[in-house]
Scaffold this motif. Structure first.
Motif, PDB file in Angstrom:
ATOM      1  N   GLN A  47       0.828  -1.206   0.000  1.00  0.00           N
ATOM      2  CA  GLN A  47       0.000   0.000   0.000  1.00  0.00           C
ATOM      3  C   GLN A  47       0.870   1.268   0.000  1.00  0.00           C
ATOM      4  OE1 GLN A  47      -3.067   0.230  -0.406  1.00  0.00           O
ATOM      5  NE2 GLN A  47      -3.664   2.265   0.317  1.00  0.00           N
ATOM      6  N   LYS A  48       1.933   1.248   0.804  1.00  0.00           N
ATOM      7  CA  LYS A  48       2.839   2.397   0.902  1.00  0.00           C
ATOM      8  C   LYS A  48       3.503   2.648  -0.455  1.00  0.00           C
ATOM      9  CE  LYS A  48       7.064   3.769   3.371  1.00  0.00           C
ATOM     10  NZ  LYS A  48       8.231   3.135   2.734  1.00  0.00           N
ATOM     11  N   ALA A  49       3.954   1.567  -1.116  1.00  0.00           N
ATOM     12  CA  ALA A  49       4.610   1.709  -2.419  1.00  0.00           C
ATOM     13  C   ALA A  49       3.657   2.318  -3.435  1.00  0.00           C
ATOM     14  CB  ALA A  49       5.109   0.349  -2.898  1.00  0.00           C
ATOM     15  N   SER A  50       2.399   1.899  -3.400  1.00  0.00           N
ATOM     16  CA  SER A  50       1.474   2.429  -4.398  1.00  0.00           C
ATOM     17  C   SER A  50       1.135   3.900  -4.105  1.00  0.00           C
ATOM     18  CB  SER A  50       0.232   1.527  -4.505  1.00  0.00           C
ATOM     19  OG  SER A  50      -0.893   2.152  -3.987  1.00  0.00           O
ATOM     20  N   LEU A  51       1.107   4.260  -2.823  1.00  0.00           N
ATOM     21  CA  LEU A  51       0.897   5.670  -2.471  1.00  0.00           C
ATOM     22  C   LEU A  51       2.081   6.533  -2.921  1.00  0.00           C
ATOM     23  CD1 LEU A  51      -0.562   5.116   1.105  1.00  0.00           C
ATOM     24  CD2 LEU A  51      -1.778   6.239  -0.776  1.00  0.00           C
ATOM     25  N   GLU A  52       3.273   5.976  -2.798  1.00  0.00           N
ATOM     26  CA  GLU A  52       4.474   6.723  -3.222  1.00  0.00           C
ATOM     27  C   GLU A  52       4.458   6.945  -4.737  1.00  0.00           C
ATOM     28  OE1 GLU A  52       7.482   5.382   0.422  1.00  0.00           O
ATOM     29  OE2 GLU A  52       7.384   4.182  -1.419  1.00  0.00           O
ATOM     30  N   THR A  53       4.043   5.933  -5.465  1.00  0.00           N
ATOM     31  CA  THR A  53       3.887   6.091  -6.917  1.00  0.00           C
ATOM     32  C   THR A  53       2.866   7.186  -7.216  1.00  0.00           C
ATOM     33  OG1 THR A  53       4.254   3.719  -7.111  1.00  0.00           O
ATOM     34  CG2 THR A  53       3.421   4.838  -9.066  1.00  0.00           C
ATOM     35  N   GLY A  54       1.787   7.183  -6.455  1.00  0.00           N
ATOM     36  CA  GLY A  54       0.742   8.205  -6.606  1.00  0.00           C
ATOM     37  C   GLY A  54       1.296   9.611  -6.414  1.00  0.00           C
ATOM     38  N   ILE A  55       2.197   9.757  -5.435  1.00  0.00           N
ATOM     39  CA  ILE A  55       2.790  11.080  -5.172  1.00  0.00           C
ATOM     40  C   ILE A  55       3.686  11.507  -6.332  1.00  0.00           C
ATOM     41  CG2 ILE A  55       4.487  12.290  -3.727  1.00  0.00           C
ATOM     42  CD1 ILE A  55       3.246  11.053  -1.312  1.00  0.00           C
ATOM     43  N   VAL A  56       4.490  10.552  -6.833  1.00  0.00           N
ATOM     44  CA  VAL A  56       5.360  10.862  -7.974  1.00  0.00           C
ATOM     45  C   VAL A  56       4.519  11.343  -9.160  1.00  0.00           C
ATOM     46  CG1 VAL A  56       6.922   9.843  -9.700  1.00  0.00           C
ATOM     47  CG2 VAL A  56       7.216   9.289  -7.268  1.00  0.00           C
ATOM     48  N   GLU A  57       3.417  10.648  -9.404  1.00  0.00           N
ATOM     49  CA  GLU A  57       2.545  11.031 -10.521  1.00  0.00           C
ATOM     50  C   GLU A  57       1.914  12.403 -10.294  1.00  0.00           C
ATOM     51  OE1 GLU A  57       1.398   6.447 -11.799  1.00  0.00           O
ATOM     52  OE2 GLU A  57      -0.101   7.715 -10.765  1.00  0.00           O
ATOM     53  N   ALA A  58       1.475  12.630  -9.054  1.00  0.00           N
ATOM     54  CA  ALA A  58       0.859  13.920  -8.730  1.00  0.00           C
ATOM     55  C   ALA A  58       1.859  15.057  -8.904  1.00  0.00           C
ATOM     56  CB  ALA A  58       0.313  13.893  -7.307  1.00  0.00           C
ATOM     57  N   LYS A  59       3.134  14.786  -8.531  1.00  0.00           N
ATOM     58  CA  LYS A  59       4.151  15.827  -8.657  1.00  0.00           C
ATOM     59  C   LYS A  59       4.464  16.138 -10.126  1.00  0.00           C
ATOM     60  CE  LYS A  59       6.149  15.866  -4.106  1.00  0.00           C
ATOM     61  NZ  LYS A  59       7.154  15.351  -3.188  1.00  0.00           N
TER      62      LYS A  59
ATOM     63  N   VAL B 256      -1.426  15.134  -2.941  1.00  0.00           N
ATOM     64  CA  VAL B 256      -0.109  14.816  -2.389  1.00  0.00           C
ATOM     65  C   VAL B 256      -0.179  14.764  -0.865  1.00  0.00           C
ATOM     66  CG1 VAL B 256       2.249  15.686  -2.051  1.00  0.00           C
ATOM     67  CG2 VAL B 256       1.225  15.709  -4.329  1.00  0.00           C
ATOM     68  N   SER B 257      -0.840  15.736  -0.275  1.00  0.00           N
ATOM     69  CA  SER B 257      -0.835  15.757   1.188  1.00  0.00           C
ATOM     70  C   SER B 257      -1.683  14.617   1.765  1.00  0.00           C
ATOM     71  CB  SER B 257      -1.243  17.140   1.709  1.00  0.00           C
ATOM     72  OG  SER B 257      -2.576  17.144   2.132  1.00  0.00           O
ATOM     73  N   LYS B 258      -2.734  14.266   1.040  1.00  0.00           N
ATOM     74  CA  LYS B 258      -3.550  13.130   1.488  1.00  0.00           C
ATOM     75  C   LYS B 258      -2.737  11.825   1.433  1.00  0.00           C
ATOM     76  CE  LYS B 258      -7.862  10.805   0.285  1.00  0.00           C
ATOM     77  NZ  LYS B 258      -8.721  10.600  -0.884  1.00  0.00           N
ATOM     78  N   HIS B 259      -2.010  11.659   0.319  1.00  0.00           N
ATOM     79  CA  HIS B 259      -1.155  10.476   0.174  1.00  0.00           C
ATOM     80  C   HIS B 259      -0.086  10.431   1.259  1.00  0.00           C
ATOM     81  CE1 HIS B 259      -3.220   9.238  -3.254  1.00  0.00           C
ATOM     82  NE2 HIS B 259      -2.254   9.147  -4.160  1.00  0.00           N
ATOM     83  N   GLU B 260       0.469  11.611   1.584  1.00  0.00           N
ATOM     84  CA  GLU B 260       1.524  11.633   2.604  1.00  0.00           C
ATOM     85  C   GLU B 260       0.990  11.191   3.968  1.00  0.00           C
ATOM     86  OE1 GLU B 260       4.554  14.957   0.685  1.00  0.00           O
ATOM     87  OE2 GLU B 260       2.970  15.591   2.080  1.00  0.00           O
ATOM     88  N   THR B 261      -0.222  11.629   4.286  1.00  0.00           N
ATOM     89  CA  THR B 261      -0.842  11.197   5.543  1.00  0.00           C
ATOM     90  C   THR B 261      -1.047   9.678   5.534  1.00  0.00           C
ATOM     91  OG1 THR B 261      -2.067  13.262   5.501  1.00  0.00           O
ATOM     92  CG2 THR B 261      -2.769  11.624   7.111  1.00  0.00           C
ATOM     93  N   GLN B 262      -1.539   9.185   4.399  1.00  0.00           N
ATOM     94  CA  GLN B 262      -1.792   7.735   4.316  1.00  0.00           C
ATOM     95  C   GLN B 262      -0.492   6.932   4.400  1.00  0.00           C
ATOM     96  OE1 GLN B 262      -4.083   7.757   0.694  1.00  0.00           O
ATOM     97  NE2 GLN B 262      -6.031   7.583   1.802  1.00  0.00           N
ATOM     98  N   ILE B 263       0.579   7.486   3.831  1.00  0.00           N
ATOM     99  CA  ILE B 263       1.869   6.802   3.922  1.00  0.00           C
ATOM    100  C   ILE B 263       2.315   6.695   5.385  1.00  0.00           C
ATOM    101  CG2 ILE B 263       4.358   7.097   3.479  1.00  0.00           C
ATOM    102  CD1 ILE B 263       3.599   7.976   0.640  1.00  0.00           C
ATOM    103  N   LEU B 264       2.115   7.780   6.136  1.00  0.00           N
ATOM    104  CA  LEU B 264       2.474   7.747   7.558  1.00  0.00           C
ATOM    105  C   LEU B 264       1.687   6.659   8.296  1.00  0.00           C
ATOM    106  CD1 LEU B 264       2.778  11.531   8.512  1.00  0.00           C
ATOM    107  CD2 LEU B 264       4.615   9.842   8.239  1.00  0.00           C
TER     108      LEU B 264
END
Ligand code: ZN
Length: 243
Positions: A59-71, A104-112
């Protein structure tokens, strides 16, 4: 030469042990199933934690991919913002930037959150590290122990059954008949009962003093007045107890 009574006691001890061994062997598969179930429960409690950790990592890996895409999207939107030709294009780029920043900020919270789960699982697994490492080998050892105990029981049974025949053939026919009658009648398989604390150990009836004296001093056959089983006193235990 052995007395009739001591032959009967020997026969009873042999029969009781045979009975115990047969029961062990008959219940072996049920007892093995209980062991297996215990192991499964144990193993699955560890597997649950391992699965929880690996699900969180995925789940964390997929959220990180999501952040890269969002950026990447943000870079595009920022370019659009600087090259906007009119108010409409400008507002559209601003809206996209806003929405991507939120993402991005939502994904960062979920990563935490996922990192917390990963850390927690790692902690539990580290605490139980020895158990985790030894899980399979302990189980193998337990199975081996079980199998070897069962094999031992089977071998002992085989040799006792042979021994029993010779002990039985050595008993006077009249007494052998009494023994057989008593043992078929009793549910506990006891025809010759030991006297324990002045009572018949099969029916727990207290014996008269006179009977105890006779049992102690003679090798005659006496039977319990309540359950009719043949009685004996273990002289070795008696002397050990009084010593
Ligand atoms: Zn009795």
């Amino acid at each position: 030469m052995k007395s009739d009574l001591s032959k009967l006691v020997e026969l009873q001890k042999t029969d009781s042990r045979i009975r115990e061994l047969r029961e062990n062997i008959e219940t072996a598969e049920d007892r093995r199933a209980v062991l297996e179930q215990e192991f499964e429960e144990h193993a699955s409690s560890i597997r649950d934690i391992q699965n929880r950790q690996s699900a969180a990592e995925t789940q964390k890996a997929s959220l990180e991919t999501g952040i890269v895409e969002a950026k990447e999207g943000l870079e595009r939107a920022n370019r659009n913002l600087t090259t906007a030709q009119d108010q409409k294009q400008y507002e559209a780029a601003m809206r996209e930037i806003d929405s991507l920043n939120k993402q991005v900020s939502k994904h960062e919270t979920q990563i935490l959150e996922q990192m917390e789960i990963i850390e927690e699982s790692k902690g539990v697994l580290a605490e139980r590290a020895e158990e985790v490492t030894n899980l399979d080998s302990d189980w193998e050892a337990k199975q081996k122990e079980f199998d070897s105990a069962l094999r031992k029981d089977k071998n002992e049974l085989k040799s006792l059954e042979k021994e029993r025949d010779s002990v039985f053939s050595d008993i006077a026919p009249r007494l052998a008949a009494v023994y057989n009658r008593l043992i078929t009648r009793s549910r506990d398989g006891i025809a010759v009962a030991e006297v324990v604390d002045g009572a018949c150990s099969a029916c727990f009836m207290s014996l008269r003093k006179q009977m105890i004296v006779l049992l102690r001093t003679t090798e005659e056959i006496y039977t319990c007045e309540s359950c009719t089983r043949i009685l004996y006193i273990d002289h070795e235990e008696q002397s050990e107890a009084s010593a």
